[in-house]
Write an enzyme that holds these catalytic residues in place. Structure first.
Site, PDB file in Angstrom:
ATOM      1  N   ASP A  11       0.850  -1.208   0.000  1.00  0.00           N
ATOM      2  CA  ASP A  11       0.000   0.000   0.000  1.00  0.00           C
ATOM      3  C   ASP A  11       0.881   1.252   0.000  1.00  0.00           C
ATOM      4  O   ASP A  11       0.838   2.041   0.933  1.00  0.00           O
ATOM      5  CB  ASP A  11      -0.935  -0.008   1.218  1.00  0.00           C
ATOM      6  CG  ASP A  11      -0.191  -0.004   2.549  1.00  0.00           C
ATOM      7  OD1 ASP A  11       0.975  -0.455   2.598  1.00  0.00           O
ATOM      8  OD2 ASP A  11      -0.769   0.460   3.551  1.00  0.00           O
ATOM      9  N   ASP A  16       6.925   1.046   1.861  1.00  0.00           N
ATOM     10  CA  ASP A  16       6.559   0.090   0.802  1.00  0.00           C
ATOM     11  C   ASP A  16       7.377   0.354  -0.465  1.00  0.00           C
ATOM     12  O   ASP A  16       7.810  -0.589  -1.142  1.00  0.00           O
ATOM     13  CB  ASP A  16       5.082   0.213   0.428  1.00  0.00           C
ATOM     14  CG  ASP A  16       4.146   0.058   1.588  1.00  0.00           C
ATOM     15  OD1 ASP A  16       3.583  -1.025   1.760  1.00  0.00           O
ATOM     16  OD2 ASP A  16       3.957   1.043   2.330  1.00  0.00           O
ATOM     17  N   ASN A 167      -1.356  -1.855  10.011  1.00  0.00           N
ATOM     18  CA  ASN A 167      -1.791  -2.784   8.962  1.00  0.00           C
ATOM     19  C   ASN A 167      -2.841  -3.767   9.463  1.00  0.00           C
ATOM     20  O   ASN A 167      -3.757  -4.141   8.719  1.00  0.00           O
ATOM     21  CB  ASN A 167      -0.592  -3.564   8.400  1.00  0.00           C
ATOM     22  CG  ASN A 167       0.296  -2.708   7.524  1.00  0.00           C
ATOM     23  OD1 ASN A 167      -0.117  -1.693   6.992  1.00  0.00           O
ATOM     24  ND2 ASN A 167       1.552  -3.119   7.391  1.00  0.00           N
ATOM     25  N   GLN A 228       7.472  11.198  10.917  1.00  0.00           N
ATOM     26  CA  GLN A 228       7.631  10.284  12.048  1.00  0.00           C
ATOM     27  C   GLN A 228       8.095  11.030  13.299  1.00  0.00           C
ATOM     28  O   GLN A 228       7.661  10.730  14.413  1.00  0.00           O
ATOM     29  CB  GLN A 228       8.638   9.181  11.699  1.00  0.00           C
ATOM     30  CG  GLN A 228       8.130   8.156  10.713  1.00  0.00           C
ATOM     31  CD  GLN A 228       7.261   7.088  11.343  1.00  0.00           C
ATOM     32  OE1 GLN A 228       7.135   7.009  12.571  1.00  0.00           O
ATOM     33  NE2 GLN A 228       6.665   6.249  10.529  1.00  0.00           N
ATOM     34  N   HIS A 240       9.876   0.133   8.310  1.00  0.00           N
ATOM     35  CA  HIS A 240       9.128  -1.085   8.599  1.00  0.00           C
ATOM     36  C   HIS A 240       9.161  -2.123   7.470  1.00  0.00           C
ATOM     37  O   HIS A 240       9.666  -3.233   7.636  1.00  0.00           O
ATOM     38  CB  HIS A 240       7.661  -0.747   8.884  1.00  0.00           C
ATOM     39  CG  HIS A 240       7.433   0.261   9.950  1.00  0.00           C
ATOM     40  ND1 HIS A 240       7.694   0.005  11.279  1.00  0.00           N
ATOM     41  CD2 HIS A 240       6.948   1.534   9.892  1.00  0.00           C
ATOM     42  CE1 HIS A 240       7.382   1.077  12.001  1.00  0.00           C
ATOM     43  NE2 HIS A 240       6.932   2.011  11.181  1.00  0.00           N
TER      44      HIS A 240
END
Length: 311
Positions: A11, A16, A167, A228, A240
């Site tokens: 996503d 990602d 998620n 962040q 991540h």
């Protein structure tokens, strides 16, 4: 070297995008296709982001549009406070010429697995809606899944609520389907991804390569680190999603522990919590390998090698 065949369900999302970058040029991975789900932003935006990353990096990898809503819940949450209005704020991309594939992402997952020899790993770095829908629509795919490697959950503290990681919170019912499907699962949760902070020293290191990939990395992480810091106070953003790919490139980067993991899909306060039975209180057969530690230096070495692969 036999390459690990994967479908990357994501996503995009800054982390990602770096997972795509890392997987696409790795000598250890054969990235068959990218399926996209709503998550870090709406589906319309995450699809565009995946296409932009592939076009920018000249990646000839098909991109498929997946699910735009959770399986059951009526509201799709997004992470615009972290990823911005586009879901990939920071980089400036050229006008988009790449097009999404006509087949739906869920059907692509099903067709690709059914035609396989059981040698495909499904990697999810967003809400697990696409994979869960594929499992529910066609359970015959289950024996064809070699392994599920997912970024999601935590056995300690969440990042959206005290209990839940984004998620899983975004579609806890989908996570429930995945964790009860009976296939091998490696869970890469916040417990390890919060240890790989993209500190200023990391930014300086990655900028030295001076290619398209390093420029994209710096553009992405400059924005991501700022958001962040504003939300969580981190000195650098935790990277991540690429931990899933780093694990497939070199499994020794992670330390995992077999646990029985159950998704909380009933309560209001703790919906989306991954209840990982660390101490085996329930005496149930483990259904997941949960990441409990990461070799931070080895991880950043893998990221640097991934960036240099674009030279």
């Amino acid at each position: 070297m036999i390459k690990r065949k994967i479908i990357l369900d994501c996503d995009p999302g800054h982390d990602d995008a770096i997972a795509i970058m890392l997987a696409a040029k790795s000598q250890a991975i054969d990235l068959l296709g990218i399926t996209v789900v709503a998550g870090n932003q709406t589906l319309d935006k995450t699809v565009v982001n995946a296409l932009n990353v592939c076009q920018y990096l000249n990646l000839d990898i098909p991109v498929y549009r997946g699910c735009e809503n959770p399986m059951i819940r009526d509201k799709q949450i997004v992470a615009d406070d972290i990823h911005g209005d586009s879901g990939l704020d920071g980089p400036k991309f050229e006008p988009l010429n790449r097009e999404v594939e006509k087949q739906h992402g869920v059907l692509y997952i099903i067709d690709t697995l059914l035609k396989s020899e059981g040698d495909i790993t499904v990697v999810t770095t967003g809400p697990m809606t696409n994979l869960a829908m594929a499992i529910r629509l066609c359970p015959e795919i289950l024996p064809k899944i070699q392994e599920i490697v997912l970024m999601g959950g935590c056995y300690q503290l969440g990042n959206m609520t005290p209990a839940a990681e984004f998620n899983v919170l975004a579609d806890g019912d989908a996570a429930h389907v995945v964790f009860t499907c009976g296939r091998k699962i490696t869970m890469v949760g916040l417990d390890v991804t919060r240890k790989v902070l993209c500190l200023p020293s990391v930014m300086e290191r990655m900028a030295k390569t001076q290619n398209k990939a390093s420029k994209l990395f710096i553009d992405l992480m400059t924005f991501f680190n700022k958001s962040q810091n504003e939300v969580f106070g981190w000195a650098g953003g935790p990277l991540h999603d690429p931990v899933t790919i780093a694990y497939l490139i070199d499994p020794s980067v992670l330390t995992t522990k077999e646990m029985f993991t159950q998704i909380d899909i009933r309560s209001e306060q703790s919906y989306g919590r991954t209840n990982c039975d660390y101490f085996n209180y329930f005496k149930k057969k483990p259904n997941s390998n949960v990441s409990i530690d990461i070799d931070v230096e080895k991880f950043w070495d893998i990221i640097e090698e991934g960036i240099k692969a674009y030279n």
